[in-house]
Structures are given as structure tokens and as C-alpha cells.
Design an enzyme around this catalytic site. Structure first.
Site, PDB file in Angstrom:
ATOM      1  N   LYS A  23       1.390  -1.117  -0.168  1.00 40.88           N
ATOM      2  CA  LYS A  23      -0.235  -0.261   0.024  1.00 40.88           C
ATOM      3  C   LYS A  23       0.836   1.558  -0.112  1.00 40.88           C
ATOM      4  O   LYS A  23       0.499   2.321  -0.742  1.00 40.88           O
ATOM      5  CB  LYS A  23      -1.196  -0.116   1.638  1.00 40.88           C
ATOM      6  CG  LYS A  23      -1.723   1.373   1.331  1.00 40.88           C
ATOM      7  CD  LYS A  23      -2.092   1.316   2.994  1.00 40.88           C
ATOM      8  CE  LYS A  23      -2.545   2.424   3.309  1.00 40.88           C
ATOM      9  NZ  LYS A  23      -2.166   4.001   3.368  1.00 40.88           N
ATOM     10  N   ASN A  24       2.166   1.124   0.842  1.00 44.99           N
ATOM     11  CA  ASN A  24       3.319   2.700   1.309  1.00 44.99           C
ATOM     12  C   ASN A  24       3.484   2.849  -0.278  1.00 44.99           C
ATOM     13  O   ASN A  24       4.029   3.986  -0.390  1.00 44.99           O
ATOM     14  CB  ASN A  24       3.505   2.624   2.468  1.00 44.99           C
ATOM     15  CG  ASN A  24       2.418   2.882   3.581  1.00 44.99           C
ATOM     16  OD1 ASN A  24       1.794   3.267   3.352  1.00 44.99           O
ATOM     17  ND2 ASN A  24       2.711   1.943   4.685  1.00 44.99           N
ATOM     18  N   CYS A 118      -5.481   8.877   8.692  1.00 45.52           N
ATOM     19  CA  CYS A 118      -5.589   8.068  10.405  1.00 45.52           C
ATOM     20  C   CYS A 118      -4.769   9.349  11.322  1.00 45.52           C
ATOM     21  O   CYS A 118      -4.236   9.923  10.860  1.00 45.52           O
ATOM     22  CB  CYS A 118      -4.499   6.782  10.695  1.00 45.52           C
ATOM     23  SG  CYS A 118      -5.478   5.794   9.731  1.00 45.52           S
ATOM     24  N   ARG A 123       0.316  15.375  11.803  1.00 43.23           N
ATOM     25  CA  ARG A 123       0.930  15.232  10.925  1.00 43.23           C
ATOM     26  C   ARG A 123       1.312  16.477   9.962  1.00 43.23           C
ATOM     27  O   ARG A 123       0.827  16.125   8.739  1.00 43.23           O
ATOM     28  CB  ARG A 123       0.244  14.313  10.137  1.00 43.23           C
ATOM     29  CG  ARG A 123       0.168  13.007  11.094  1.00 43.23           C
ATOM     30  CD  ARG A 123      -1.369  11.846  10.614  1.00 43.23           C
ATOM     31  NE  ARG A 123      -0.152  11.016   9.816  1.00 43.23           N
ATOM     32  CZ  ARG A 123      -0.789   9.751   8.912  1.00 43.23           C
ATOM     33  NH1 ARG A 123      -2.146  10.077   9.428  1.00 43.23           N
ATOM     34  NH2 ARG A 123       0.586   9.035   8.761  1.00 43.23           N
ATOM     35  N   ASP A 308       4.183   1.739  11.424  1.00 46.07           N
ATOM     36  CA  ASP A 308       3.746   0.947  11.431  1.00 46.07           C
ATOM     37  C   ASP A 308       2.963  -0.440  12.047  1.00 46.07           C
ATOM     38  O   ASP A 308       1.668  -1.245  11.716  1.00 46.07           O
ATOM     39  CB  ASP A 308       3.200   0.688   9.462  1.00 46.07           C
ATOM     40  CG  ASP A 308       2.624   2.329   8.832  1.00 46.07           C
ATOM     41  OD1 ASP A 308       2.625   2.968   9.833  1.00 46.07           O
ATOM     42  OD2 ASP A 308       3.081   2.078   7.689  1.00 46.07           O
ATOM     43  N   ARG A 400      -8.689   0.457   4.432  1.00 45.81           N
ATOM     44  CA  ARG A 400      -7.959   0.876   3.947  1.00 45.81           C
ATOM     45  C   ARG A 400      -6.774   0.087   3.437  1.00 45.81           C
ATOM     46  O   ARG A 400      -5.366   1.075   2.538  1.00 45.81           O
ATOM     47  CB  ARG A 400      -7.706   2.259   4.875  1.00 45.81           C
ATOM     48  CG  ARG A 400      -8.486   3.417   5.097  1.00 45.81           C
ATOM     49  CD  ARG A 400      -9.027   4.784   5.909  1.00 45.81           C
ATOM     50  NE  ARG A 400      -7.481   5.496   5.174  1.00 45.81           N
ATOM     51  CZ  ARG A 400      -6.341   5.737   5.450  1.00 45.81           C
ATOM     52  NH1 ARG A 400      -5.814   5.715   6.827  1.00 45.81           N
ATOM     53  NH2 ARG A 400      -5.182   6.208   5.037  1.00 45.81           N
TER      54      ARG A 400
END
Length: 421
Positions: A23-24, A118, A123, A308, A400
Site C-alpha cells: 500500500k505504501n 488516520c 502530521r 506501522d 484502507r
């Protein structure tokens, strides 16, 4: 109707899983496809809600997006327009920030609300914007809305990041590939996903050296073309499944899983009592006996233990005899899942950025609610070890980053299924 994951704990895991594309990696790669003329194809892309949001942004900017089996094709030939990013998808995910540089190159400007995602604490995107300004962009805030323009285009710069932000490194990498002259990024993040983005851009015609190290040099080119690219495997999905084995017991083989990105997570799980075998791109994770506490462990920038992966490892340590503490150095609110751990009977207390854990002999099923992506996955991992039935709500967060977490766990022998009430 409310959807939830129903998990009957107490079943050992056994079997084989092939990891999906990360995903990243996929999310910045989709943004980078906007920089290319013609079609770009990403292989083995999981069907995530964040991927759907990304294709919605690309479509709003004039791209055509099409699934071909497990491949996602983006044709950016018709991209352009005002550079206005759609509010819904932007507010739904943090990764919408990746469209700053590509839309700026493609449209000459970009306007967007503050990115969502999230709620892990502050951030900021100040490094993204500061680097773009140094390259010639102009930034204007109006409330929560951001407009970035580049009347004279972007030019190369020698830029030092104040901290090794993954997202900012990727934003400035995408800005630099089509900027005039040479860009040097100092103090860049070194995560595998950055090297993967650079590999994609290089295959499209970019001139990049040093990606995946703290010093990256990019010489701007006139244009990029599309390509076929297979993103790297998802090391966080691998960490999730490794933690699930630690929690439930059993033996699981992870295919398409390089050892190095998973090693920091496995070092902790092996200290707790798991074993790991690795060779080529296969890692086999086992847990037969009881777990033991690991003391205090810390997350950090790659190649350290990933933020993560922290909630899932913490979930596995709930039944580890003795004391453990997992401290996240990246986000202030990484352990919103602590409330759910307590509902299961775990002794886990948040102390600043750390989760202090005193292992218990047994967990009991409970109703749980995911507050964020990785915390939600951690609650599923913890529920695998609980006696009785757990219902996990808030699946929109989990989707997600996991295409079908319940299905994957079920394929390994877990009793996990999605239901509606």
C-alpha cells in the site's frame, strides 16, 4: 446496516500467503503516474479503499483508470485542467498529499483541502511545502484549503530535510524529476518504498541516483513515459501476519517476502518466543510455546522497527509472560487501540507515546472498535488469541490497508468472517 468482523479466538494458524503489493508504495506510484505521458500499469495491486480514493483523484484530474485483472492501468494522456483535487477523496486519506507535485507539474497549480487519514497526532506537511517553495512554488492558505502555484515552473535545488520524512522525500522526488536542473536531497528517508518509487520513475525516463539512501540526486528531464511496474511486497501486511502467528500460535509461510524489511519486526517476535526461517523471498514464521516479555522496544526510521507494525506487535505481546513496552517515536497517538486491548482483558496502559504491557494468561472475547488502520488490524490480531467471540467494528479503517483481512486469516485456519447487523 453496520458491518463488523466476527472472530472466534483460540485457533492456531497454518498455511501459506502470498503478499500483495505494498500500500505504501502503490499510493505514491499512482500519484507519480500523473507525471507520465501515456499508460502506466501497476501489477498485483490490492483492492483497498485508499486505492479507490486515489483513482478518484486521478479521474478528477482527467486520467483514465482501469482494472485489468490484478493490474491497475492509469492513462494520463488527457490529464490537466485546473488542478483542483476533489474534497472527498483528499479528506479521506493522508496520501492525497502525494498529488501536490504531480498536479503542479501537470496543471501548473494545485488546490486541495488539508489531507485526511488516520488520527495519529500532528502530521504536518511543512517539509513538503518548504521544499516545493525552495524549488520555486508559491503557497497560499485560506482556512483549511491550500493552493500551490508555480508560475515559472520548478527548478532544482540543494535541499536538506529537517527530518527524514518518507512522504516529504517522495513529494520532492516527484517534484524534482521534471524540474529544471539538478536537485540534491540531503537527509532523505531511506525506506524501501522510496527506492521503489525511484525505480518506477527511472523506468519512465527519470534520472535518479541514490534513492533509498540519505543522499539523493535527481537531474530533471523534459518528460516521462508510462511503464509496467510491479511494486514491492507489503512489509506491513507481512508484519501483521507474523504478529497474528505470534498471537494465535502456529506456522505460516509468507511468499514474496524479502527478509530485510521484515527483520526488525521478527527480531522482536523472536525475542518473545517465535522462530523464523528465511531464504530467497520466503519467510516462515512459527510459534509453538508460550511467549515472554521483551522489555522496551522503540520504533524509528528505516531500517529500525516500523511505526506501522508497532500496534500489531503490541497485540501479540498481550499474552507474553512478564513486561513489555512498545514506544513509538513517530506519532503521538499510535496506540488508540489500547482501549480495545483492555476490553479483551489485556493489561496495556498508554504512557505518553508508549504502551506499557504486563502479559496476562488469557484474553476474553469482546466488542471492539477500530479507530485507525493499524490499530484496527492490531485488534484483530489480539482477538485471535482471545477465548470466545469478538466483534470488531470500524472495518472502513482496516480496508484502507488490507484488501480482505478476514479472508486472509480464514485461509490460514482462523475463524474470522465479516457480518452485518
Amino acid at each position: 446496516m453496520t458491518e463488523y468482523m466476527l472472530i472466534q479466538g483460540g485457533r492456531r494458524l497454518s498455511g501459506t500467503v502470498r503478499l500483495p503489493a505494498a500500500k505504501n508504495s502503490v499510493l505514491p506510484l499512482l500519484a507519480a503516474s500523473l507525471l507520465c505521458e501515456g499508460e502506466s500499469t501497476l501489477s498485483q495491486v490490492p483492492r483497498l479503499s485508499d486505492v479507490e480514493q486515489s483513482t478518484a483523484i486521478l479521474t478528477a484530474l482527467g486520467c483514465r483508470c482501469q482494472w485489468r485483472g490484478r493490474g491497475l492501468v492509469v492513462d494520463a494522456a488527457g490529464a490537466g485542467g485546473s488542478g483542483a483535487l476533489p474534497e472527498g477523496p483528499v479528506r479521506a486519506m493522508r496520501s492525497s498529499v502525494f498529488y501536490l507535485a504531480p498536479a503542479l507539474h501537470r496543471c501548473g497549480r494545485v488546490s486541495m483541502p488539508m489531507p485526511g487519514g488516520c488520527k495519529l497526532g500532528p502530521r504536518p506537511i511543512d517539509i513538503h511545502l518548504d521544499g516545493l517553495v525552495k524549488m520555486g512554488a508559491k503557497v497560499q492558505w485560506q482556512g483549511e484549503s491550500l493552493t500551490v502555484t508555480a508560475p515559472q515552473g520548478l527548478s532544482g535545488v540543494d535541499y536538506s530535510l529537517r527530518l527524514p520524512s518518507v512522504g516529504a522525500t517522495e513529494t520532492l522526488l516527484m517534484a524534482a524529476v521534471l524540474a529544471k536542473g539538478e536537485t540534491v536531497l540531503r537527509g532523505a528517508a531511506a525506506e524501501p518504498e522510496i527506492a521503489d518509487l525511484a525505480a518506477f520513475l527511472s523506468a519512465c525516463g527519470a534520472d535518479i541516483q541514490g534513492a533509498g539512501t540519505p543522499l539523493v540526486r535527481i537531474r530533471g528531464v523534459q518528460g516521462l513515459h508510462g511503464t509496467l511496474h510491479t511494486p514491492i511486497p507489503d512489509r506491513i501486511v507481512a508484519a501483521t501476519l507474523a504478529a497474528a502467528v505470534a498471537s494465535a500460535g502456529g506456522r505460516v509461510k509468507l511468499l514474496g517476502c524479502p527478509w530485510e524489511p521484515l527483520a526488525p519486526t521478527m527480531e522482536i517476535l523472536c525475542r518473545a518466543g517465535c522462530t523464523a526461517e528465511h531464504g530467497g523471498n520466503t519467510v516462515t514464521v512459527s510459534r509453538e510455546g508460550p511467549l515472554k516479555g521483551v522489555g522496551r522496544v522503540y520504533t524509528g526510521v528505516y531500517p529500525a522497527f516500523s511505526t506501522d507494525a508497532a500496534p500489531m506487535v503490541a497485540a501479540a505481546l498481550l499474552t507474553a509472560a512478564g513486561r513489555s513496552a512498545v514506544e513509538d517515536t513517530v506519532f503521538e497517538n499510535r496506540f488508540a487501540c489500547a482501549e480495545g486491548f483492555s476490553a479483551l482483558g489485556g493489561k496495556a496502559v498508554r504512557c505518553g507515546r508508549a504502551l506499557e504491557i504486563e502479559g496476562v494468561k488469557r484474553l476474553s472475547g469482546a466488542d471492539l472498535t477500530a479507530r485507525d488502520l493499524r490499530g484496527g488490524a492490531a485488534l484483530a490480531v489480539a482477538a485471535l488469541a482471545a477465548e470466545g467471540e469478538s466483534r470488531l467494528f470500524g472495518l472502513e479503517h482496516i480496508r484502507r490497508g488490507y484488501g480482505d483481512l478476514a479472508g486472509t486469516l480464514r485461509s490460514l485456519g482462523a475463524d474470522a468472517v465479516c457480518r452485518r447487523q
